[in-house]
Enzyme design. Structure first.
Site, PDB file in Angstrom:
ATOM      1  N   CYS A   1       2.010   3.657   2.028  1.00  0.00           N
ATOM      2  CA  CYS A   1       3.094   3.960   2.992  1.00  0.00           C
ATOM      3  C   CYS A   1       3.937   2.742   3.337  1.00  0.00           C
ATOM      4  O   CYS A   1       4.868   2.823   4.152  1.00  0.00           O
ATOM      5  CB  CYS A   1       2.494   4.601   4.232  1.00  0.00           C
TER       6      CYS A   1
ATOM      7  N   GLU B   1       3.286  -0.257   4.790  1.00  0.00           N
ATOM      8  CA  GLU B   1       3.134  -1.139   5.947  1.00  0.00           C
ATOM      9  C   GLU B   1       2.338  -2.413   5.671  1.00  0.00           C
ATOM     10  O   GLU B   1       2.276  -3.286   6.538  1.00  0.00           O
ATOM     11  CB  GLU B   1       2.526  -0.375   7.139  1.00  0.00           C
TER      12      GLU B   1
ATOM     13  N   ASN C   1       0.854  -1.195   0.000  1.00  0.00           N
ATOM     14  CA  ASN C   1       0.000   0.000   0.000  1.00  0.00           C
ATOM     15  C   ASN C   1       0.899   1.258   0.000  1.00  0.00           C
ATOM     16  O   ASN C   1       2.121   1.145   0.099  1.00  0.00           O
ATOM     17  CB  ASN C   1      -0.909  -0.052   1.228  1.00  0.00           C
TER      18      ASN C   1
HETATM   19  P1  ADP Z   1      -4.677   7.665   9.148  1.00  0.00           P
HETATM   20  O1  ADP Z   1      -3.909   8.220  10.296  1.00  0.00           O
HETATM   21  O2  ADP Z   1      -5.369   8.743   8.362  1.00  0.00           O
HETATM   22  O3  ADP Z   1      -5.636   6.563   9.511  1.00  0.00           O
HETATM   23  P2  ADP Z   1      -2.135   6.639   8.122  1.00  0.00           P
HETATM   24  O4  ADP Z   1      -1.301   7.871   8.084  1.00  0.00           O
HETATM   25  O5  ADP Z   1      -1.874   5.658   9.225  1.00  0.00           O
HETATM   26  O6  ADP Z   1      -3.679   7.025   8.085  1.00  0.00           O
HETATM   27  O7  ADP Z   1      -1.958   5.879   6.751  1.00  0.00           O
HETATM   28  C1  ADP Z   1      -2.384   4.538   6.616  1.00  0.00           C
HETATM   29  C2  ADP Z   1      -2.633   4.191   5.192  1.00  0.00           C
HETATM   30  O8  ADP Z   1      -3.757   4.926   4.726  1.00  0.00           O
HETATM   31  C3  ADP Z   1      -1.530   4.589   4.233  1.00  0.00           C
HETATM   32  O9  ADP Z   1      -0.496   3.679   4.169  1.00  0.00           O
HETATM   33  C4  ADP Z   1      -2.296   4.633   2.944  1.00  0.00           C
HETATM   34  O10 ADP Z   1      -2.505   3.327   2.452  1.00  0.00           O
HETATM   35  C5  ADP Z   1      -3.594   5.243   3.377  1.00  0.00           C
HETATM   36  N1  ADP Z   1      -3.561   6.711   3.248  1.00  0.00           N
HETATM   37  C6  ADP Z   1      -2.964   7.602   4.049  1.00  0.00           C
HETATM   38  N2  ADP Z   1      -3.133   8.868   3.612  1.00  0.00           N
HETATM   39  C7  ADP Z   1      -3.868   8.772   2.506  1.00  0.00           C
HETATM   40  C8  ADP Z   1      -4.402   9.698   1.573  1.00  0.00           C
HETATM   41  N3  ADP Z   1      -4.193  11.010   1.664  1.00  0.00           N
HETATM   42  N4  ADP Z   1      -5.104   9.197   0.563  1.00  0.00           N
HETATM   43  C9  ADP Z   1      -5.325   7.890   0.448  1.00  0.00           C
HETATM   44  N5  ADP Z   1      -4.867   6.977   1.279  1.00  0.00           N
HETATM   45  C10 ADP Z   1      -4.150   7.389   2.298  1.00  0.00           C
END
Ligand code: ADP
Length: 568
Positions: free
Chosen positions: A272, A274, A270
């Site tokens: 980021c 993880e 995905n």
């Molecule tokens: P959150 O804190 O918003 O729940 P995270 O920063 O932990 O999200 O990111 C988790 C995953 O969510 C990322 O690896 C990616 O797959 C998805 N993600 C994060 N930001 C975005 C975004 N702006 N648009 C789409 N998917 C995102």
């Protein structure tokens, strides 16, 4: 219900709380947590009665509203609204055909519309300039399609809440790899893509031994060009130095721990990094806020165990009540039922225990805690399997035949970019970025400023709370040069750039050892870092069995989100 911080309230109002057509709020933060708890507990009625569902609803509400655990953003935004998927992470296939490329683009747009992120491996595409069979002419190659996907992402705002995020991967033996490596630096940089080179063990060995490296045609598997492995390596370093991209993903390491390798090799993650996933799989994440688990300078293991069990159940329920963007995604996701439970607030937990981030004690603690979370989530998932059955592909997995299991993977360390603000804690397993810092342009172009609450609390505890100290940390977010503070105190409050990059990596590895999916971590480098520093970190990451690696050099003049200090 725990009191929410001002920044949390601002973000909730801007993006999470349901609004009417006229923009008025239709729920309070408490009602948002109730909406989510209710929607997720509904899954229980498939196996139990209304009573059970009600009791889990109360339990889920408590866990979220106390900020012990939060699910990923799409679950908070969409659960119970009747629209939108609840998962953050998707991987989609990119087939070497026009139809396949555009079908996947459509699916990605649907995922982005509802707050999810998509990862793709573009290596199946024939290289640029290759002859096309049916209508003649020449293929435009993976780079041009990455640009197309980037442009499309830009156009699909996620309900005005966030723009889509993508991971683009090209394997290191693809003929277009050198152009790919430069993609974030050359010309107009991609806005919505993280890039990673798909690295294999034999490539790393070729780099170490300074050997030649074959670039292969993806269809015929024949070598069509040979270059020095080190030439590719150096290009990677140059561009990572400049832009933080590309990162690396280590495909062999990922597949050595792929629990259902019989279904095929994993080729992508995905955005980021993880969650390594098969084509069409999605994964929903949730994170435990470790900063809430310290009581009287001791970790409350009982509460942690209870929270892990509830969180696993919550995430398995999400799979049940999710709205899937397509039947392919639904099928692949339900086949393996992967979930990703992780942590946030790690740095703030260490601060409460007065343990410096860059210490062996912290590294050991990381292993102990993640080992515990891994073991408890393993137990929780196998208990669920007794109640609800194994995941569909269980008989092709490493758990077969002795171990019942509901979810093919259970753990993942996500960046928690937004949910850590909601929980008012440090993100993921990162050290504090600054004792005072700004997140720029996060809310309609506005900045969010923060001074770390634990810093203030500890100053007060030690009788050191003076306005002069706050003024000093407001300048550059650091306390290391403040003479009035004892060294021991300062060592606990070192910030990301004051911690040697190797310690960043050590934390990533410590957590990775007890995480089935992967760990999203940024290894921060000072702006003075050179190519050799990046080379060393990248090589160590491979040697120490990371599943991927990303570095970020500070103050390079590029746009960044986090800035130390809060003075404009
Ligand atoms: P959150 O804190 O918003 O729940 P995270 O920063 O932990 O999200 O990111 C988790 C995953 O969510 C990322 O690896 C990616 O797959 C998805 N993600 C994060 N930001 C975005 C975004 N702006 N648009 C789409 N998917 C995102």
């Amino acid at each position: 219900m725990e009191k929410l911080s001002e920044n949390a309230l601002r973000i909730l109002q801007e993006r999470y709380l349901l609004k009417g057509k006229d923009g008025s709020f239709q729920e309070s933060p408490e009602e948002m947590f109730r909406r989510v708890a209710h929607a997720i507990a509904k899954a229980e009625t498939k196996w139990g009665g209304e009573e059970e569902s009600k009791s889990w609803e109360a339990s889920f509400f408590e866990m979220m509203s106390n900020l012990y655990f939060l699910p990923n953003s799409p679950t908070l935004m969409n659960a119970g609204t009747g629209r939108g998927q609840l998962s953050a992470c998707f991987v989609l296939p990119v087939e070497d055909s026009l139809e396949g490329i555009f079908e996947t683009l459509k699916q990605a747009a649907l995922v982005h519309q509802n707050g999810g992120g998509t990862g793709f491996n573009f290596s199946r595409l024939r290289p640029a300039g290759d002859r096309l069979n049916t209508y003649g002419g020449f293929a435009s190659g993976p780079i041009s399609f990455i640009k197309l996907y980037d442009f499309a992402t830009e156009q699909v705002k996620q309900g005005g809440r966030r723009r889509g995020a993508n991971m683009g991967i090209l394997n290191v033996n693809h003929p277009d790899i050198l152009e790919f490596i430069k993609l974030r630096v050359n010309g107009k940089p991609l806005q919505n893509f993280n890039l990673s080179v798909g690295i294999t063990d034999d490539f790393m060995e070729a780099v170490l031994l300074d050997k030649e490296w074959d670039l292969m045609h993806p269809n015929s598997g024949r070598a069509i060009r040979t270059v020095g492995a080190r030439l590719i390596w150096e290009e990677i370093l140059n561009n990572a130095w400049e832009s933080g991209n590309p990162g690396l993903i280590f495909l062999d390491t990922i597949n050595r721990s792929n629990p259902i390798i019989q279904l095929g090799k994993i080729q992508a993650t995905n955005p980021c990094g993880e969650v390594p996933l098969m084509d069409y799989e999605s994964c929903n994440l949730g994170s435990i806020n470790l900063s809430k688990f310290v009581k009287e300078k001791e970790l409350d293991w009982g509460l942690l165990s209870e929270t892990v069990h509830k969180a696993v159940r919550f995430l398995d329920n999400v799979i049940e009540v999710n709205n899937y963007p397509s039947s392919n995604i639904e099928q692949a996701t339900k086949g393996n039922r992967k979930i990703g439970l992780g942590v946030m607030g790690w740095a703030e937990m260490l601060i409460q225990l007065e343990t410096p981030y860059d210490s062996e004690e912290a590294e050991d603690m990381a292993k102990n805690i993640m080992k515990f979370i891994q073991e408890e989530s393993f137990l929780a998932s196998s208990k669920l399997a007794e109640e609800r059955g194994n995941f569909d592909n269980w008989n092709k997995s490493v758990y077969y035949p002795d171990q019942k299991m509901r979810n093919a993977t259970r753990t993942s360390i996500a960046p928690t970019g937004t949910i850590s603000i909601l929980a008012n804690t440090s993100s993921s397993i990162e050290p504090l970025f600054g004792l005072a810092f700004q997140r720029r342009k996060v809310l309609n172009g506005q900045n969010l400023t923060s001074i770390n609450d634990f810093f203030i609390k500890k100053l007060k505890e030690k009788g050191l709370f003076f306005q002069e100290i706050l003024d000093l940390i407001s300048i550059d977010g650091s306390c290391l040069k403040i003479k009035e503070l004892p060294d021991k105190f300062k060592s606990v409050f070192k910030t990301a750039l004051e911690i040697d990059p190797k310690w960043h990596l050590k934390h990533q590895i410590a957590f990775q050892q007890f995480t089935e999916n992967a760990v999203s971590k940024t290894v921060n480098l000072p702006s003075s870092a050179g190519l050799e520093d990046i080379s060393e970190i990248y090589k160590l990451a491979w040697e120490w069995k990371a599943k991927g690696i990303t570095v970020f050099r500070n103050d390079t003049g590029r746009e960044q989100v986090l800035y130390k200090g809060i003075k404009e």
